[in-house]
Design a protein around this motif. Structure first.
Motif, PDB file in Angstrom:
ATOM      1  N   SER A 193      18.401  14.158 -34.481  1.00  0.00           N
ATOM      2  CA  SER A 193      16.949  14.141 -34.329  1.00  0.00           C
ATOM      3  C   SER A 193      16.294  12.968 -35.052  1.00  0.00           C
ATOM      4  O   SER A 193      15.114  12.699 -34.850  1.00  0.00           O
ATOM      5  N   LYS A 248      12.113   9.585 -34.734  1.00  0.00           N
ATOM      6  CA  LYS A 248      12.363  11.014 -34.575  1.00  0.00           C
ATOM      7  C   LYS A 248      12.343  11.377 -33.104  1.00  0.00           C
ATOM      8  O   LYS A 248      11.399  11.050 -32.386  1.00  0.00           O
ATOM      9  N   ARG A 249      13.410  12.038 -32.665  1.00  0.00           N
ATOM     10  CA  ARG A 249      13.510  12.512 -31.294  1.00  0.00           C
ATOM     11  C   ARG A 249      14.076  13.925 -31.299  1.00  0.00           C
ATOM     12  O   ARG A 249      15.093  14.187 -31.951  1.00  0.00           O
ATOM     13  N   GLN A 250      13.419  14.829 -30.633  1.00  0.00           N
ATOM     14  CA  GLN A 250      13.889  16.203 -30.581  1.00  0.00           C
ATOM     15  C   GLN A 250      14.627  16.433 -29.272  1.00  0.00           C
ATOM     16  O   GLN A 250      14.083  16.211 -28.192  1.00  0.00           O
ATOM     17  N   PHE A 251      15.873  16.827 -29.359  1.00  0.00           N
ATOM     18  CA  PHE A 251      16.693  17.109 -28.189  1.00  0.00           C
ATOM     19  C   PHE A 251      17.070  18.586 -28.157  1.00  0.00           C
ATOM     20  O   PHE A 251      17.074  19.265 -29.191  1.00  0.00           O
ATOM     21  N   ASN A 306      20.675  18.689 -30.547  1.00  0.00           N
ATOM     22  CA  ASN A 306      20.529  17.728 -31.639  1.00  0.00           C
ATOM     23  C   ASN A 306      21.830  17.430 -32.365  1.00  0.00           C
ATOM     24  O   ASN A 306      21.971  16.380 -32.989  1.00  0.00           O
ATOM     25  N   ILE A 322      20.689   6.133 -29.333  1.00  0.00           N
ATOM     26  CA  ILE A 322      20.180   6.730 -28.100  1.00  0.00           C
ATOM     27  C   ILE A 322      20.110   5.628 -27.044  1.00  0.00           C
ATOM     28  O   ILE A 322      19.490   4.583 -27.268  1.00  0.00           O
ATOM     29  N   GLU A 368      18.915   5.013 -23.230  1.00  0.00           N
ATOM     30  CA  GLU A 368      18.111   5.621 -22.179  1.00  0.00           C
ATOM     31  C   GLU A 368      18.742   5.425 -20.801  1.00  0.00           C
ATOM     32  O   GLU A 368      19.721   4.693 -20.631  1.00  0.00           O
ATOM     33  N   PHE A 414      17.962   2.471 -30.722  1.00  0.00           N
ATOM     34  CA  PHE A 414      17.419   3.047 -29.497  1.00  0.00           C
ATOM     35  C   PHE A 414      17.342   1.932 -28.475  1.00  0.00           C
ATOM     36  O   PHE A 414      16.744   0.879 -28.734  1.00  0.00           O
TER      37      PHE A 414
END
Length: 455
Positions: free
Chosen positions: A113, A127-130, A133, A171, A173, A188
């Motif tokens: 996350s 911050k990334r919510q999956f 996580n 991450i 994309e 990212f």
């Protein structure tokens, strides 16, 4: 739902196909699960299997069937995908129609996350919510082929990681490609980007960015992306003899030329579509003049590079519009031209043009050169003042084109004229060097058709 245990006859079929498991009771499967296409594999920990249809997935002209073959699966979820010749797939999710082939290890041992971008000291956190996580995730139709290691990362749909590339704590994309021994750590990477034979660390990279050929990008905050890092470019001098506590902010559409070296801290975010020429060494700076060409200078004025604001828009119109054409082609969209005439780019041109005009009009006699002291936002560069009227005209051309596009949703004929002039210059130069230049360097008719359709 993936919740029923294996039946005894299914366990027997799996064992007969060369599969082993430390506890078959830890495996849960879909209601319509079959043992088809699971062979010579090892299963440990709690595992969820959707079942395998045997659907054909194609990589480099070769067909693979969905299933699990010659692999070790630990604490993972595998949908109707192909996992073949993987030494270890652990704490991971392989989504529908993904292909994972000839891989050393795919693992996850941390919470995904938060990713450290910017300075390598870890002060900036993305911050990334999956939904997953604490698992490495391989998206739908993704391809992970011929690599040694993939750790603590999320790959979007149709992303590719192949040919010796290494990915860790990152991450990626949708529809981006990491290939040819590229290294990506703690970063990212936006959609439709391509990283090959390069190293990227602690960076936030926006969409449609190309990073190539043994180049280096460290601690970059580049959310707008759509740029290019050329062969041998060193965009990573973030240590400054002390700690790795510095970073860079490139602008949208920025081009880092062959073998350039960019010292940190550096901020080009307010100078979109700027080009740093081949072999240039850039000192720490903040530049606020868009469409600039930054190049070496023979004058040696205070050891600064020469900057030609606005040059890229008028004198390299072919390069600007061909970049936009490639963005459209890669993304399948037809609206990237609007970015060229967006409010953020327009505002940067307004600032630069006003600064230049105010300086020009306030002087009864112009100095030979001007630097940051006279033109705030010029960075560690100087302007040759004999070019100032021409530079202002470059920006005024942008204003006219922007106004025309916003009113008519098409480009002016003068832009096509500039692009054609750029092409003629390249063709004349090439024919002086190679007798058969035009035979092997034909005009890009597809691009030219796209340009004419914009007018």
């Amino acid at each position: 739902m993936i919740r029923r245990p294996l039946m005894q006859n299914e366990i027997s079929e799996l064992e007969a196909a060369g599969n082993v498991c430390n506890s078959w009771n830890d495996i849960r499967v879909a209601q319509d699960f079959t043992t088809k296409n699971i062979r010579n594999s090892k299963f440990t920990g709690k595992i969820k299997l959707h079942g395998f249809s045997g659907k054909a997935l194609v990589y480099e002209g070769v067909q693979f069937e969905t299933g699990i073959f010659n692999s070790w699966i630990n604490e993972s979820v595998v949908e109707d995908a192909c996992v073949q010749d993987v030494k270890l797939l652990s704490n991971s999710v392989v989504c529908q129609d993904a292909l994972v082939f000839n891989v050393g290890s795919i693992t996850c041992d941390k919470d995904m996350s938060q990713i450290k971008v910017g300075t390598e000291m870890g002060h900036r956190i993305l911050k990334r919510q999956f939904s997953e996580n604490e698992r490495t995730v391989i998206g739908r139709n993704a391809k992970i082929c011929n690599i040694n290691s993939l750790e603590n990362s999320h790959l979007g749909d149709f992303a590719e990681l192949k040919n010796g590339a290494l990915l860790k704590d990152s991450i990626i994309e949708n529809t981006s490609v990491i290939t040819d021994n590229a290294i990506v750590r703690s970063s990212f990477v936006g959609s439709y980007s391509h990283i090959g034979e390069a190293e990227v660390c602690n960076s936030l990279i926006g969409p449609l960015t190309q990073i190539h050929h043994h180049s280096l990008l460290i601690s970059a905050l580049w959310p707008a992306g759509r740029g290019n890092v050329g062969y041998g470019a060193n965009v990573g001098s973030n240590h400054t003899g002390r700690m790795p506590d510095q970073e860079i902010m490139p602008g949208i559409g920025q081009f880092f030329g062959l073998g350039c070296s960019v010292k940190f801290p550096a901020n080009f975010s307010e100078a979109p579509f700027t080009v740093i020429a081949t072999g240039v060494v850039c000192e720490p700076q903040r530049v606020k003049f868009p469409f600039s060409l930054i190049k070496n200078s023979d004058s040696g004025f205070d050891g600064l590079n020469e900057i030609v604001p606005g040059w890229v828009y008028v004198k390299n119109a072919y390069g600007v519009f061909r970049s936009i054409y490639k963005w459209d082609k890669r993304s399948g969209e037809n609206n990237n031209i609007a970015l060229l005439y967006s409010n953020s780019v327009l505002d940067s041109v307004i600032y630069a043009c006003n600064v230049l005009k105010d300086f020009f009009q306030s002087k009864s006699a112009l100095p030979n050169v001007a630097s940051e002291n006279e033109l705030p936002g010029l960075g560690s560069n100087f302007v040759d003042m004999k070019n100032i009227e021409k530079i202002i005209s470059f920006y005024e051309a942008y204003f006219e084109d922007c106004d025309f596009y916003r009113k008519n949703k098409k480009i002016k004929e003068t832009i096509i004229f500039r692009i054609e002039e750029n092409l003629k210059k390249d063709e004349l130069r090439g024919q002086k060097i190679f007798d058969d230049y035009m035979e092997f360097h034909p005009r890009d008719e597809e691009f030219l058709k796209w340009v004419y359709e914009l007018a």
